[in-house]
Design an enzyme around this catalytic site. Structure first.
Site, PDB file in Angstrom:
ATOM      1  CE  LYS A 142      -3.503   2.451   2.706  1.00 47.65           C
ATOM      2  NZ  LYS A 142      -2.672   3.599   3.091  1.00 47.65           N
ATOM      3  CB  ALA A 159     -10.166   2.103   8.157  1.00 40.96           C
ATOM      4  CG  PHE A 219      -4.359  11.016 -10.875  1.00 44.32           C
ATOM      5  CD1 PHE A 219      -3.450   9.973 -10.764  1.00 44.32           C
ATOM      6  CD2 PHE A 219      -5.164  11.313  -9.784  1.00 44.32           C
ATOM      7  CE1 PHE A 219      -3.354   9.234  -9.595  1.00 44.32           C
ATOM      8  CE2 PHE A 219      -5.074  10.583  -8.610  1.00 44.32           C
ATOM      9  CZ  PHE A 219      -4.161   9.536  -8.514  1.00 44.32           C
TER      10      PHE A 219
END
Length: 561
Positions: free
Chosen positions: A108, A276, A384
């Site tokens: 990640k 989470a 982006f």
């Protein structure tokens, strides 16, 4: 900015202010911080006590759509918004979680933002920082050791080795530790039994750390933590073992929030780091509440999408901490929405407005969730460089048709000034809703466990309901009989889908949430419900991010994002 410049290169070129200057700017005296070198510090207990009676600033929560491999940039937007609000002449503080080494070394990545919206020193924060996660790991594993020693030394409490629910922890991804056997090698090595590891960020010790209000509350939560059951099925707590004082002692320094800064010198308090998807996903309560005393605006984030981090922030953390958030930012990207519309990762560079329209349904569901909590919101479209103008026009049209306020955000490329539109709209939103607070959690803690789960499943996930396994049904009865049911629920579920099946992207329908088992986290103050095949110890990918990391002969870090 060149696309070839990496996050770490930007961070290493930053001209940081001495942390004492950052502390002084938010009203902290020199003796109210404890420096860890020139650019990191912990807030002293005295400072936290002094600030206790101050009024609170406004709390802004940043959440997102369901994450995808395309990237959403929630932490980046959180940091950029803080910088942008500071540029408006406002007193702002950013409140974030600490990264876990597991994702940093795995897949990640870190939790320091990216591009020109980062917190620094990035290398330190993403690696060992001030040692908080190591302290939490040590407290967790000390407790595990005390349990096994108690059994070895005669087992006065009558603990059933088959009913120990406290797991060991490590701040790394290590799948081989999920299920292990310990105590082998003869009588001198203890009693053989099956044991388990979970990643530190998923542990109850982390949750306790992040939800405790002060040292007394921390000790009391640790004391009432249930770690095992006896041969007569009676709960055994840390207090029964008599080690709550020692475990609290191990967290003495870690419990103090950490102060750092952004590239633009906005103060950032980074403390605690529960995941989470398998925990409650918010930074420490003591850090958030301290930030609210020091700033007019506190911008914080909750992990993954609004179905996980935001729901838990609002139903668990805000309830326990008596927090009243003022507004929410929901982060989305064109790329991620196209993925939710069915476009493969390798095809995202191609213009595809039809897929964007399909994927927009995921964003719409998270918008509806925030409306159910009674909170005003703004969508941040995190732009982006490869986004097509036609796709942005399609997104604009969709938002206008459905009365969804949004701001085009370019903080990765431009830093705080890339968040000017978002900051301006946020100030207007806060002004409009200044005296119109309607926030409320979605359920009452007095609802039954099944009612609470059903509320989340139907209102947040869009499911038709919940389905409990036979094991889960027995556990519900046991939890109710023990008197532990009147607390929030924390659902451990895949982050990639609104459902408990990671392959169901977008906005799935006609599904149930399957709960396979429960864990009473009595110390943390909630019941964990495990949905689908969610695991509490991640594994590493085929090519971990660690393979690209190095330290050169001068001591300079390379390859860290």
């Amino acid at each position: 900015m060149s696309n070839l410049v990496t996050d770490i290169e930007i961070a290493q070129q930053a001209k940081m202010k001495p942390i004492r200057e950052i502390a002084a700017e938010i009203g902290l005296a020199e003796n109210e911080i404890e420096c860890y070198g020139p650019y990191k510090a912990k807030l002293s207990n005295e400072a936290i006590r002094r600030l206790h009676n101050r009024s609170n600033g406004k709390l802004i929560l940043v959440t997102s759509i369901n994450p995808t491999p395309a990237g959403e940039g929630k932490s980046t937007v959180t940091i950029g918004l803080g910088d942008a609000i500071k540029q408006l002449g406002k007193k702002a503080i950013i409140a974030l979680r600490e990264p876990s080494l597991g994702p940093v070394m795995g897949l990640k990545g870190g939790a320091c933002g990216g591009g020109w919206s980062q917190v620094v020193p990035m290398e330190d924060i993403n690696l060992h920082f001030t040692g908080d996660l190591h302290a939490i790991t040590s407290a967790n594993n000390a407790l595990a050791s005390f349990i096994d020693n108690h059994i070895h030394q005669g087992n006065e409490l009558g603990i059933d080795p088959r009913k120990i629910i406290w797991k060991r922890a490590i701040d790394l991804n290590d799948r081989v530790l999920r299920d292990i056997v310990i105590g082998l090698g003869g009588e001198k090595n203890g009693v053989p039994r099956e044991d388990h590891f979970e990643i530190t960020a998923a542990s109850e010790m982390m949750a306790i750390f992040c939800l405790a209000k002060d040292f007394r509350d921390l000790k009391e939560r640790i004391a009432r933590t249930v770690v095992a059951f006896t041969v007569h099925n009676e709960p055994v707590t840390v207090q029964d073992l008599g080690v709550e004082g020692a475990l609290t002692l191990l967290l003495k320094d870690a419990f103090k929030p950490n102060l750092v800064q952004t590239l633009e010198h906005t103060p950032a308090i980074i403390h605690g780091g529960p995941f989470a998807n398998i925990a409650h996903g918010c930074n420490s309560l003591i850090a958030t509440k301290t930030a609210l005393k020091l700033a007019d605006y506190v911008i914080t984030e909750a992990g993954f999408g609004a179905d996980l981090g935001a729901e838990k922030f609002l139903d668990i953390k805000c309830r326990i901490g008596e927090l009243n958030p003022s507004a929410v930012v929901i982060v989305a990207t064109i790329r991620a929405l196209k993925m939710h519309g069915g476009v493969p990762l390798k095809e995202l560079h191609k213009e595809n407005s039809e897929a964007l329209i399909q994927g927009f349904a995921n964003l719409k569901k998270h918008v509806e969730t925030m409306e159910q909590f009674g909170l005003p919101y703004i969508v941040a479209l995190n732009r982006f460089t490869g986004d097509h103008s036609s796709e942005i026009a399609t997104f604009d049209k969709l938002c206008r048709e459905q009365n969804i306020p949004y701001a085009l955000t370019e903080v990765w490329e431009k830093g705080g000034r890339g968040g000017n539109e978002l900051a301006d709209k946020m100030m207007s939103l806060l002004s409009e809703n200044n005296n119109n607070q309607t926030f409320a959690p979605l359920y009452e803690v007095t609802d039954s466990i099944e009612q609470k789960l059903t509320t989340i499943a139907t209102k947040v996930y869009g499911a038709d309901g919940i389905k409990l396994s036979a094991k889960a049904k027995k556990q519900v009865q046991a939890i109710e009989d023990a008197g532990w049911a009147n607390v929030p629920v924390c659902i451990a579920k895949t982050q990639y889908s609104l459902s408990d099946d990671r392959t169901k992207i977008g906005r799935p329908d006609n599904f149930m949430i399957s709960i396979r088992e429960f864990k009473p986290s009595v110390g943390a103050g909630f019941i964990v419900a495990y949905a689908g095949d969610m695991l509490t110890m991640p594994g590493l990918p085929k090519r971990p991010a660690a393979m690209g990391m190095d330290l050169d002969e001068s001591g300079k870090v390379t390859g860290l994002f």
